[in-house]
Structure formats: structure tokens, C-alpha cells
Write an enzyme that holds these catalytic residues in place. Structure first.
Site, PDB file in Angstrom:
ATOM      1  N   LYS A 252      29.045  68.717  38.562  1.00 44.59           N
ATOM      2  CA  LYS A 252      28.960  67.363  37.982  1.00 44.59           C
ATOM      3  C   LYS A 252      30.361  66.896  37.581  1.00 44.59           C
ATOM      4  CE  LYS A 252      25.888  65.094  37.302  1.00 44.59           C
ATOM      5  NZ  LYS A 252      25.143  64.124  38.167  1.00 44.59           N
TER       6      LYS A 252
ATOM      7  N   THR B 270      26.740  63.963  32.916  1.00 48.02           N
ATOM      8  CA  THR B 270      26.216  64.730  31.786  1.00 48.02           C
ATOM      9  C   THR B 270      27.309  65.079  30.784  1.00 48.02           C
ATOM     10  OG1 THR B 270      25.318  66.914  31.241  1.00 48.02           O
ATOM     11  CG2 THR B 270      26.531  66.765  33.283  1.00 48.02           C
ATOM     12  N   ASP B 271      26.913  65.312  29.528  1.00 43.47           N
ATOM     13  CA  ASP B 271      27.881  65.771  28.518  1.00 43.47           C
ATOM     14  C   ASP B 271      28.371  67.188  28.802  1.00 43.47           C
ATOM     15  OD1 ASP B 271      25.521  67.121  27.874  1.00 43.47           O
ATOM     16  OD2 ASP B 271      25.440  66.415  25.792  1.00 43.47           O
ATOM     17  N   GLU B 272      27.666  67.906  29.687  1.00 44.07           N
ATOM     18  CA  GLU B 272      28.045  69.308  29.947  1.00 44.07           C
ATOM     19  C   GLU B 272      29.404  69.437  30.616  1.00 44.07           C
ATOM     20  OE1 GLU B 272      25.111  71.833  31.623  1.00 44.07           O
ATOM     21  OE2 GLU B 272      23.480  70.808  30.614  1.00 44.07           O
TER      22      GLU B 272
ATOM     23  N   TYR C  68      26.386  74.324  37.810  1.00 40.02           N
ATOM     24  CA  TYR C  68      25.850  72.955  37.698  1.00 40.02           C
ATOM     25  C   TYR C  68      26.892  72.020  37.074  1.00 40.02           C
ATOM     26  CZ  TYR C  68      23.628  68.974  35.406  1.00 40.02           C
ATOM     27  OH  TYR C  68      23.347  67.711  34.950  1.00 40.02           O
TER      28      TYR C  68
HETATM   29  P1  NAD Z   1      15.782  65.982  38.409  1.00 35.39           P
HETATM   30  O1  NAD Z   1      16.106  67.343  38.941  1.00 35.39           O
HETATM   31  O2  NAD Z   1      14.523  65.781  37.653  1.00 35.39           O
HETATM   32  O3  NAD Z   1      15.803  64.914  39.597  1.00 35.39           O
HETATM   33  C1  NAD Z   1      16.748  64.925  40.625  1.00 35.39           C
HETATM   34  C2  NAD Z   1      16.212  64.073  41.778  1.00 35.39           C
HETATM   35  O4  NAD Z   1      17.220  64.037  42.803  1.00 35.39           O
HETATM   36  C3  NAD Z   1      14.943  64.630  42.424  1.00 35.39           C
HETATM   37  O5  NAD Z   1      14.005  63.606  42.645  1.00 35.39           O
HETATM   38  C4  NAD Z   1      15.438  65.213  43.746  1.00 35.39           C
HETATM   39  O6  NAD Z   1      14.443  65.188  44.773  1.00 35.39           O
HETATM   40  C5  NAD Z   1      16.601  64.280  44.059  1.00 35.39           C
HETATM   41  N1  NAD Z   1      17.594  64.910  44.952  1.00 35.39           N
HETATM   42  C6  NAD Z   1      18.139  66.146  44.842  1.00 35.39           C
HETATM   43  N2  NAD Z   1      18.993  66.364  45.863  1.00 35.39           N
HETATM   44  C7  NAD Z   1      19.003  65.222  46.623  1.00 35.39           C
HETATM   45  C8  NAD Z   1      19.707  64.830  47.780  1.00 35.39           C
HETATM   46  N3  NAD Z   1      20.573  65.647  48.401  1.00 35.39           N
HETATM   47  N4  NAD Z   1      19.490  63.584  48.285  1.00 35.39           N
HETATM   48  C9  NAD Z   1      18.602  62.735  47.671  1.00 35.39           C
HETATM   49  N5  NAD Z   1      17.902  63.071  46.573  1.00 35.39           N
HETATM   50  C10 NAD Z   1      18.108  64.301  46.036  1.00 35.39           C
HETATM   51  O7  NAD Z   1      17.054  65.580  37.533  1.00 35.39           O
HETATM   52  P2  NAD Z   1      17.153  64.701  36.195  1.00 35.39           P
HETATM   53  O8  NAD Z   1      17.006  65.605  35.030  1.00 35.39           O
HETATM   54  O9  NAD Z   1      16.312  63.518  36.330  1.00 35.39           O
HETATM   55  O10 NAD Z   1      18.700  64.280  36.266  1.00 35.39           O
HETATM   56  C11 NAD Z   1      19.082  63.082  36.957  1.00 35.39           C
HETATM   57  C12 NAD Z   1      20.566  62.865  36.785  1.00 35.39           C
HETATM   58  O11 NAD Z   1      20.880  62.742  35.408  1.00 35.39           O
HETATM   59  C13 NAD Z   1      21.436  63.997  37.323  1.00 35.39           C
HETATM   60  O12 NAD Z   1      22.576  63.443  37.929  1.00 35.39           O
HETATM   61  C14 NAD Z   1      21.808  64.785  36.077  1.00 35.39           C
HETATM   62  O13 NAD Z   1      23.037  65.440  36.242  1.00 35.39           O
HETATM   63  C15 NAD Z   1      21.892  63.668  35.054  1.00 35.39           C
HETATM   64  N6  NAD Z   1      21.662  64.057  33.649  1.00 35.39           N
HETATM   65  C16 NAD Z   1      20.519  64.717  33.309  1.00 35.39           C
HETATM   66  C17 NAD Z   1      20.281  65.009  31.957  1.00 35.39           C
HETATM   67  C18 NAD Z   1      19.007  65.694  31.516  1.00 35.39           C
HETATM   68  O14 NAD Z   1      18.834  65.947  30.337  1.00 35.39           O
HETATM   69  N7  NAD Z   1      18.069  66.003  32.393  1.00 35.39           N
HETATM   70  C19 NAD Z   1      21.228  64.644  31.003  1.00 35.39           C
HETATM   71  C20 NAD Z   1      22.404  63.986  31.404  1.00 35.39           C
HETATM   72  C21 NAD Z   1      22.595  63.689  32.726  1.00 35.39           C
HETATM   73  O1  TDX Z   2      12.674  78.413  28.683  1.00 34.39           O
HETATM   74  C1  TDX Z   2      13.727  78.022  28.180  1.00 34.39           C
HETATM   75  N1  TDX Z   2      14.107  78.493  26.961  1.00 34.39           N
HETATM   76  C2  TDX Z   2      15.251  78.106  26.330  1.00 34.39           C
HETATM   77  O2  TDX Z   2      15.540  78.584  25.226  1.00 34.39           O
HETATM   78  C3  TDX Z   2      14.583  77.055  28.837  1.00 34.39           C
HETATM   79  C4  TDX Z   2      14.202  76.495  30.188  1.00 34.39           C
HETATM   80  C5  TDX Z   2      15.732  76.650  28.179  1.00 34.39           C
HETATM   81  N2  TDX Z   2      16.066  77.172  26.976  1.00 34.39           N
HETATM   82  C6  TDX Z   2      17.285  76.663  26.291  1.00 34.39           C
HETATM   83  C7  TDX Z   2      18.542  76.592  27.118  1.00 34.39           C
HETATM   84  C8  TDX Z   2      19.267  75.392  26.516  1.00 34.39           C
HETATM   85  O3  TDX Z   2      20.014  75.794  25.367  1.00 34.39           O
HETATM   86  O4  TDX Z   2      16.988  75.311  25.925  1.00 34.39           O
HETATM   87  C9  TDX Z   2      18.144  74.463  26.046  1.00 34.39           C
HETATM   88  C10 TDX Z   2      17.846  73.336  27.023  1.00 34.39           C
HETATM   89  O5  TDX Z   2      17.716  73.915  28.317  1.00 34.39           O
HETATM   90  P1  TDX Z   2      17.490  73.019  29.636  1.00 34.39           P
HETATM   91  O6  TDX Z   2      16.276  72.198  29.458  1.00 34.39           O
HETATM   92  O7  TDX Z   2      17.583  73.930  30.811  1.00 34.39           O
HETATM   93  O8  TDX Z   2      18.720  71.997  29.546  1.00 34.39           O
HETATM   94  P2  TDX Z   2      20.324  72.199  29.537  1.00 34.39           P
HETATM   95  O9  TDX Z   2      20.736  73.466  30.186  1.00 34.39           O
HETATM   96  O10 TDX Z   2      20.797  71.922  28.147  1.00 34.39           O
HETATM   97  O11 TDX Z   2      20.749  70.991  30.530  1.00 34.39           O
HETATM   98  C11 TDX Z   2      20.066  69.719  30.445  1.00 34.39           C
HETATM   99  O12 TDX Z   2      20.831  68.762  29.770  1.00 34.39           O
HETATM  100  C12 TDX Z   2      22.003  68.316  30.381  1.00 34.39           C
HETATM  101  C13 TDX Z   2      19.729  69.206  31.841  1.00 34.39           C
HETATM  102  O13 TDX Z   2      18.952  70.168  32.536  1.00 34.39           O
HETATM  103  C14 TDX Z   2      20.972  68.876  32.608  1.00 34.39           C
HETATM  104  O14 TDX Z   2      20.645  68.308  33.874  1.00 34.39           O
HETATM  105  C15 TDX Z   2      21.770  67.884  31.815  1.00 34.39           C
HETATM  106  O15 TDX Z   2      22.991  67.656  32.445  1.00 34.39           O
END
Ligand code: NAD
Ligand code: TDX
Length: 333
Positions: free
Chosen positions: A153, A122-124, A149
């Protein structure tokens, strides 16, 4: 030649979108390894051809299982993680187990079996930027994570880098910005607000909502990952982003408008502790070196498609909604 790709976390949001993308765009076979935590959903893999996709319920920390599955695969794409910042602030332990120990378990097996490994991050990991900072994140930006988190990562990225250098692990890393699209858990910002409106509750904005996220459609994340798996240079880190910076207030007002609500029909709730202000990705290395470009250029259109998906797929999200909101209520959010 068709490959067998092991996708960890393939029942989650981005992992399941990647599995659908692989089935539609390659001849590869896929093994999903997923623990099915609260974030994993069987329904996200429904309808995929059984002769191409095998689903294994299991933990990436289970060294014996991981060893066997990696031995049987050509490539590993590692999405599994605890992914929600708010959860990490209330109970960090599962983040250490899955994100750190789980990644360690996978790279040890990939090294033993000399398998190509792609690590999803992630960019975080880079921390946050001021609103007026002209710089964006690149692969040279120093690591500076803010939350449990993002620090786990960051730790997992550093493990992968060390395994490349010390043990010759055949790995690449990608750090992507915020994804949106179908099958995202209702705990996350965009699905939470869409489904709040659908159930008749008011959307919830943290603080003033001036925080900026750099949105990319999950399908564009998938196309970038596939490109890196196929053409990325071993040991390199690629940042994935689609020039989609918007502040949260603006995104929420757009959702309200697209759903026929007044633009101010939401509540301000307590802010996230340590809330990162702004993320912004410079994806020029990926674009210039690997010739990648996003297909979704219009965020409002992608958002409208996403709203339509949640309208049409209530049985997918309804079972998670009450428990998610009960947890947020306890936190005052
Ligand atoms: P998510 O929470 O929707 O999915 C995570 C999945 O991993 C789930 O299906 C969960 O059951 C599985 N999991 C969790 N712990 C496990 C374990 N110990 N063994 C096997 N499976 C396990 O997450 P997401 O938003 O789809 O993110 C996926 C990946 O992408 C992560 O690595 C996250 O850091 C990265 N990422 C997410 C975002 C975003 O915007 N959501 C952005 C950049 C990177
Ligand atoms: O109810 C809400 N209200 C609100 O204002 C929630 C759930 C979030 N927020 C804000 C917090 C953040 O500034 O919205 C923005 C996005 O929040 P999230 O969806 O929780 O994402 P963020 O914390 O930015 O992280 C996401 O992007 C990077 C993913 O969850 C991570 O897994 C990924 O690494």
C-alpha cells in the site's frame, strides 16, 4: 451535474459501502470494476438500481479493460486491493500484483485520459506507535510500513505521488484507519469474533490483545472520501479517522457483552508476526480544510448496529465462514 464514477473493488467491504453511499447521497452513476476474488461478493451490491450501477467483472491489472473503463468515466475512486495482513504474511505475491501493478495500470490510464483519480490507502503505511506516544499520524509522518500488505500500500501511494509530480496526474490520496460496519469479510477482527459467537465458537484474540486500532464506521469513511473527491486539493494527502482508539481486548469484551456472553469467553491464540502495536490518526487537516466530521460518535452503538447486521444477514457471511476458519486453524490462529 451527475458524474460517472468508476469504483474499483466496489464488491468488497469498504468499496460496496461507498457505492451504497453514492447511490443514496448523489445523482452519480457508478461503474464497479471488481475481480471478485475471495473478498468480492455479489450480494454486497444486491438491490442497487440497475440504471445507476453497472458491475464489470475484471482485473485492475488488465490494461485494455482499465483503459476503456477510465475513458468512459469522469472520476476514478480506487479501492481494489488485497487487504488482509495475515494473508500477506503467508502469500505476498497477490499483494504485489494487485496493490502495486494494479495501481500502476490505473494511474497510467487516468493520466492518458486526464481523469480525476482518488487513491484509497491506509494508516498502516506509517508503521506503528508506542501506546504512550502523544503524537498521532499526520500527512507529514514518515512512511515505515511493517507487513507485506502495508508495504505494497505504501508503494502504491508513492506511485500516485510520483505520477502527480512527474506527469500532472489529477490525484488525491486518503489514508484511513480501521473500518467497521456491514459487509466486512469474516476474516477481519470484528466480523470474525461476532460470527464465531453466532456459530457457537469462541472468539480468538491475538497475543494479549493490547494492540490499539483507531476505529471508524465505513459510512464515515465514505462521506470523507466523497468530500475529498469534491473539494480536496490535487496532490494532497488527507488522513481519515474518527478518534476511535480502543485496544483489541476491550473491543472483544464489548462484543461479548453486547451479545450476552461472559466478558472472558474467548481464547488467546498465537500472535501475528510483526504485529503493529498502535495506530492513531490526526484528522484535523480533513476536518479544518474540508469541514468534514464523522456521523458515528458512539463506537458501542455502531458496534451494536454491526452485530445486528451480522445476525440478520447470515446468508451473506455463512458461505465464507468455514473456509476462513480452516485457513486460520492451519496458522494456529
Ligand atoms: P476487501 O478485501 O473487503 O475488498 C477488496 C475488493 O477488491 C474485493 O471486492 C476484491 O474482489 C477486489 N479486488 C482484489 N483484487 C482485485 C483486482 N486485481 N482487480 C479488481 N478487483 C480486485 O477490502 P476493504 O477492507 O474493503 O479495503 C478496500 C480498500 O480500503 C483497500 O485499498 C484497503 O487498503 C483500504 N483500507 C481498508 C481499511 C480497512 O479497515 N478495511 C482501512 C483503510 C484503508
Ligand atoms: O482473529 C483475530 N484476532 C485478533 O486479535 C484477528 C483477525 C485480528 N486480531 C487483531 C489483529 C489486529 O491488531 O485485531 C486487530 C485488527 O485486525 P484486522 O481486522 O486483521 O485489521 P488490521 O490488521 O488492523 O488491518 C485493517 O485495518 C487497516 C485492514 O484489514 C486493513 O486493510 C487496513 O489497511
Amino acid at each position: 451535474m451527475a458524474r460517472r464514477i468508476l469504483v474499483t473493488g466496489g464488491a468488497g467491504f469498504i468499496g460496496s459501502n461507498f457505492v451504497h453511499y453514492l447511490v443514496a447521497n448523489t445523482d452519480d452513476s457508478v461503474t464497479v470494476l471488481d475481480k471478485f476474488t475471495y473478498a468480492g461478493n455479489e450480494a454486497s451490491l444486491a438491490g442497487l438500481p440497475e440504471d445507476r450501477v453497472t458491475v464489470v467483472h475484471g482485473d485492475i491489472c488488465d490494461a485494455e479493460l482499465v483503459d476503456r473503463l477510465i475513458a468512459e468515466s469522469d472520476v476514478v475512486v480506487h479501492y481494489a486491493a488485497e487487504s488482509h495482513n495475515d494473508n500477506s504474511l503467508h502469500d505476498p505475491r497477490p499483494f504485489l500484483d494487485t496493490n502495486i501493478i494494479g495501481t500502476y495500470t490505473l494511474i497510467e490510464a487516468a493520466r492518458r485520459h486526464e481523469k480525476r483519480f482518488h487513491h484509497i490507502s491506509t494508516d498502516e503505511v506509517y508503521g506503528d506507535l508506542e501506546l504512550d506516544d502523544p503524537e498521532r499520524f499526520t500527512d507529514q509522518t514518515p512512511y515505515n510500513p511493517s507487513s507485506p500488505y502495508s508495504s505494497t500500500k505504501a508503494g502504491s501511494d508513492l506511485l500516485v505521488r510520483a505520477w502527480v509530480r512527474s506527469f500532472g496526474l489529477q490525484a488525491t490520496i486518503s489514508n484511513c484507519s480501521n473500518n467497521y460496519g456491514p459487509r466486512q469479510h469474516v476474516e477481519k477482527f470484528i466480523p470474525r469474533q461476532i460470527t464465531n459467537i453466532l456459530v457457537g465458537d469462541r472468539p480468538k484474540l491475538y497475543g494479549e490483545g493490547l494492540n490499539v486500532r483507531d476505529w471508524i464506521h465505513a459510512d464515515d469513511h465514505s462521506s470523507a472520501v466523497l468530500r475529498i473527491v469534491e473539494a480536496g486539493r490535487i496532490g494532497e494527502t488527507y488522513l481519515i479517522g474518527a478518534d476511535g482508539e480502543r485496544n483489541n481486548k476491550d473491543v472483544l469484551e464489548t462484543i461479548l457483552e453486547l451479545m450476552g456472553q461472559p466478558r472472558d469467553a474467548y481464547e488467546h491464540v498465537v500472535d501475528r508476526p510483526g504485529h503493529d502495536l498502535r495506530y492513531a490518526i490526526d484528522a484535523s487537516k480533513l476536518r479544518d480544510e474540508l469541514g468534514w466530521a464523522p456521523a458515528y460518535q458512539d463506537f458501542d452503538r455502531g458496534l451494536a448496529d454491526t452485530i445486528a447486521w451480522y445476525r440478520e444477514n447470515e446468508p451473506w457471511w455463512r458461505p465464507q465462514k468455514d473456509a476462513t476458519e480452516a485457513k486460520y486453524r492451519e496458522q494456529g490462529q
